[in-house]
Design a protein around this motif. Structure first.
Motif, PDB file in Angstrom:
ATOM      1  N   ARG A 126      66.200  -1.189  65.375  1.00 36.97           N
ATOM      2  CA  ARG A 126      66.765  -0.259  66.344  1.00 36.97           C
ATOM      3  C   ARG A 126      67.040   1.072  65.661  1.00 36.97           C
ATOM      4  O   ARG A 126      67.436   1.132  64.501  1.00 36.97           O
ATOM      5  N   SER A 127      66.838   2.155  66.410  1.00 33.17           N
ATOM      6  CA  SER A 127      67.168   3.474  65.889  1.00 33.17           C
ATOM      7  C   SER A 127      68.678   3.675  65.961  1.00 33.17           C
ATOM      8  O   SER A 127      69.343   3.189  66.876  1.00 33.17           O
ATOM      9  N   GLU A 130      69.938   6.956  69.872  1.00 33.40           N
ATOM     10  CA  GLU A 130      69.201   6.580  71.072  1.00 33.40           C
ATOM     11  C   GLU A 130      69.482   7.577  72.184  1.00 33.40           C
ATOM     12  O   GLU A 130      70.604   8.050  72.327  1.00 33.40           O
ATOM     13  N   HIS A 132      69.198   8.025  76.323  1.00 32.48           N
ATOM     14  CA  HIS A 132      69.024   7.399  77.640  1.00 32.48           C
ATOM     15  C   HIS A 132      69.360   8.457  78.682  1.00 32.48           C
ATOM     16  O   HIS A 132      70.533   8.725  78.943  1.00 32.48           O
ATOM     17  N   THR A 136      73.152  10.516  74.756  1.00 37.27           N
ATOM     18  CA  THR A 136      72.681  10.263  73.400  1.00 37.27           C
ATOM     19  C   THR A 136      73.739   9.419  72.695  1.00 37.27           C
ATOM     20  O   THR A 136      74.915   9.806  72.637  1.00 37.27           O
TER      21      THR A 136
END
Length: 227
Positions: A126-127, A130, A132, A136
């Motif tokens: 996973r980063s 993120e 969405h 952020t």
């Protein structure tokens, strides 16, 4: 060990909780009124607030609201009645958790540790950062921005958002969220989830009545997205 500010008007409860936490290594400052507790905050700089709900003068809900105007300090409410309607009001005001009195020191200590446990496993691959929609999420720095604007999330709100967004479109029941976010699983505590969802929506959604990020599936629970 975390520094704990205790605001409790009952002398026996106040002394018992203070002594029990001190024996476990906590630095504790105690106050008998909301006004005295707020005055002690700036000097003591606690890591967590243990707040009695039914205080004389300025009650626990009023104290909670005032703290939330300028701070995301973790707050655990102490209440003599677990089914009291005021508990819901306190949660809506910004409390992260609550404990029904009388409670053993071990229980209070466990709740303190759960609320303060801020590190969340972002999962393999996973980063840390993120995006969405306009949100952020920084899973390492534990910060959230919306359209570039930092959001002030209480610990329980941040944990809830991190957990829901870790699996977009997956539905989590209230029981699952209680176990993963609050680390306890009493069915009556489902109101912790609902109150936290309401507060989180008020901060991240454009329209609370038409949520884009935290959605309800009636009879099942909550999910993050789809956007």
């Amino acid at each position: 060990m975390p520094r704990v500010l205790l605001i409790e008007d009952d002398p026996s409860v106040r002394e018992g909780v203070e002594l029990g936490l001190r024996r476990r290594g906590h630095d504790v400052r105690a106050a008998a009124t909301g006004e005295a507790g707020l005055a002690a905050m700036a000097e003591f700089r606690p890591d967590l607030l243990l707040l009695d709900l039914m205080l004389p003068g300025m009650n626990g809900v009023q104290v909670c609201r005032q703290v939330r105007e300028s701070s995301q300090l973790p707050i655990i409410m102490l209440t003599a009645r677990g089914d009291d309607f005021d508990v819901v009001i306190g949660l809506e005001a910004g409390a992260d958790d609550y404990i029904v009195k009388p409670a053993r020191t071990e229980v209070i200590e466990a709740r303190i540790r759960a609320v303060l446990r801020r590190l969340v496993d972002s999962g393999p691959g996973r980063s840390a950062l993120e995006t969405h929609g306009e949100l952020t999420i920084d899973r390492v720095g534990l910060t959230v921005t919306k359209a570039g604007r930092p959001l002030a999330l209480a610990p329980s709100e941040l944990k809830l958002l991190l957990h829901l967004s870790s699996a977009p479109e997956q539905v989590f029941s209230r029981q699952q969220l209680l176990e993963h976010v609050w680390e306890h699983s009493y069915h009556a505590d489902a109101r912790l989830v609902d109150a936290c969802v309401a507060r989180l929506r008020g901060k991240i959604e454009d329209e609370v009545g038409r949520p884009r990020y935290v959605q309800t599936l009636r009879g099942f629970g909550y999910r993050f997205g789809p956007l």
